[in-house]
Scaffold this motif. Structure first.
Motif, PDB file in Angstrom:
ATOM      1  N   LYS A   6     121.897  50.709 160.022  1.00 10.60           N
ATOM      2  CA  LYS A   6     120.579  50.868 159.408  1.00 10.60           C
ATOM      3  C   LYS A   6     120.224  49.784 158.394  1.00 10.60           C
ATOM      4  O   LYS A   6     119.098  49.751 157.903  1.00 10.60           O
ATOM      5  CB  LYS A   6     120.483  52.243 158.753  1.00 10.60           C
ATOM      6  N   PHE A  57     112.300  49.734 165.737  1.00 13.61           N
ATOM      7  CA  PHE A  57     111.594  49.493 164.480  1.00 13.61           C
ATOM      8  C   PHE A  57     110.107  49.361 164.770  1.00 13.61           C
ATOM      9  O   PHE A  57     109.691  48.459 165.500  1.00 13.61           O
ATOM     10  CB  PHE A  57     112.104  48.231 163.783  1.00 13.61           C
ATOM     11  N   ASP A  95     114.494  50.683 158.327  1.00 13.24           N
ATOM     12  CA  ASP A  95     113.174  51.174 157.940  1.00 13.24           C
ATOM     13  C   ASP A  95     112.358  50.006 157.370  1.00 13.24           C
ATOM     14  O   ASP A  95     112.834  48.871 157.258  1.00 13.24           O
ATOM     15  CB  ASP A  95     113.262  52.335 156.947  1.00 13.24           C
ATOM     16  N   LYS A  96     111.110  50.292 157.020  1.00  9.23           N
ATOM     17  CA  LYS A  96     110.192  49.246 156.557  1.00  9.23           C
ATOM     18  C   LYS A  96     110.724  48.533 155.315  1.00  9.23           C
ATOM     19  O   LYS A  96     110.660  47.305 155.215  1.00  9.23           O
ATOM     20  CB  LYS A  96     108.825  49.864 156.268  1.00  9.23           C
TER      21      LYS A  96
END
Length: 283
Positions: A6, A57, A95-96
């Motif tokens: 991640k 993503f 994640d962003k």
């Protein structure tokens, strides 16, 4: 065993370790909500390298404010199941905030290819695509990357970017995977109501119509486009973004069908913006 990573640091460390072992890496970047089209890309990449990496993503920089970023479909559990079945050895799932930290300022852009087709109605899109793919290439460090031909313009842009920026990565294009009735598989098909789904076949049917007309000797692009427009608009819930016949290498429009011509189209069906394309070979 499939690793789920991640953070950028973990993904880079994983790839670096594989490289030290002398292993090669195939890579399929996606925005998730996987379907058979994505799986076909994984199947292409699997035998080409020792390791197979999938990224999931939903990249915010390729969406304009009025587009479907917040509504983009997601099913991570199903994505991971399909990835494992396809033999993926690592999934990069950032994640962003991980991908674009505070005060992020850099953008990758191309001069010419994004000016055509989808780039006209989505002016920020391909800058976001080029930027995130550059980042992913630097994080995953693949030897081979596989992209679908349904996004023909995207594939052309990535190939040009890899050439221009001297990435030592082989880019492979995977064929369009279709439903039984001809509709190109897309995550955005999930937005379609049953009535809209019936109309969505207009894209592939319009391409078939074009091929028939070209086979009969019609070469005038304006005449062919007018006929395709009338055909598509005969279906309910449809609004045409563009229909273009162009040079498949430069994406520049042509006025007459050549020996090899790309037909590309984008049609709004309900809330779904659908795209399709085909290479036309004139006798």
């Amino acid at each position: 065993m499939m690793d789920i990573l991640k953070t950028k640091a973990d993904m880079q460390a994983w790839s670096a370790a594989k490289k030290r072992e002398g292993k090669t890496i195939s890579f399929v970047p996606t925005m998730g909500y996987l379907h058979k089209g994505h799986v076909s890309l994984l199947e292409i990449g699997k035998p080409l390298s020792d390791e197979l990496v999938l990224s999931i993503f939903v990249n915010p920089t390729q969406f304009a404010p009025n587009e479907d970023l917040d509504a983009y479909p997601s099913n991570i559990r199903n994505d991971l199941d399909l990835a494992q079945q396809a033999g993926v050895t690592a999934v990069f799932l950032p994640d962003k905030n991980e991908m674009y930290g505070p005060n992020y300022q850099t953008r990758v852009s191309l001069d010419h290819l994004p000016q055509y087709l989808c780039g006209r109605s989505r002016p920020v899109h391909f800058g976001g695509v080029a930027t995130v793919v550059t980042k992913l290439f630097n994080i995953v460090m693949p030897d081979v990357a596989v992209f679908g031909k349904k996004d023909f313009q995207q594939l052309a842009i990535i190939r040009q970017m890899v050439k221009d920026l001297d990435f030592n990565i082989q880019i492979i294009g995977g064929e369009i995977i279709r439903e039984e009735d001809g509709l190109a598989m897309s995550s955005r098909n999930a937005y379609l109501t049953p009535e809209q789904r019936t109309s969505a076949v207009c894209l592939s049917k319009a391409i078939s119509l074009l091929k028939q007309r070209v086979a009969k000797g019609i070469r005038s692009v304006p005449d062919l486009v007018r006929e395709m427009e009338a055909f598509i608009l005969s279906f309910e819930h449809t609004r045409i973004d563009y229909i273009e016949l162009c040079n498949p290498r430069t994406l520049e429009p042509v006025e007459t069908v050549q020996a090899e011509t790309l037909v590309a189209l984008a049609v709004q069906v309900g809330k779904s913006r659908l795209i399709d394309n085909a290479l036309i070979e004139a006798p």
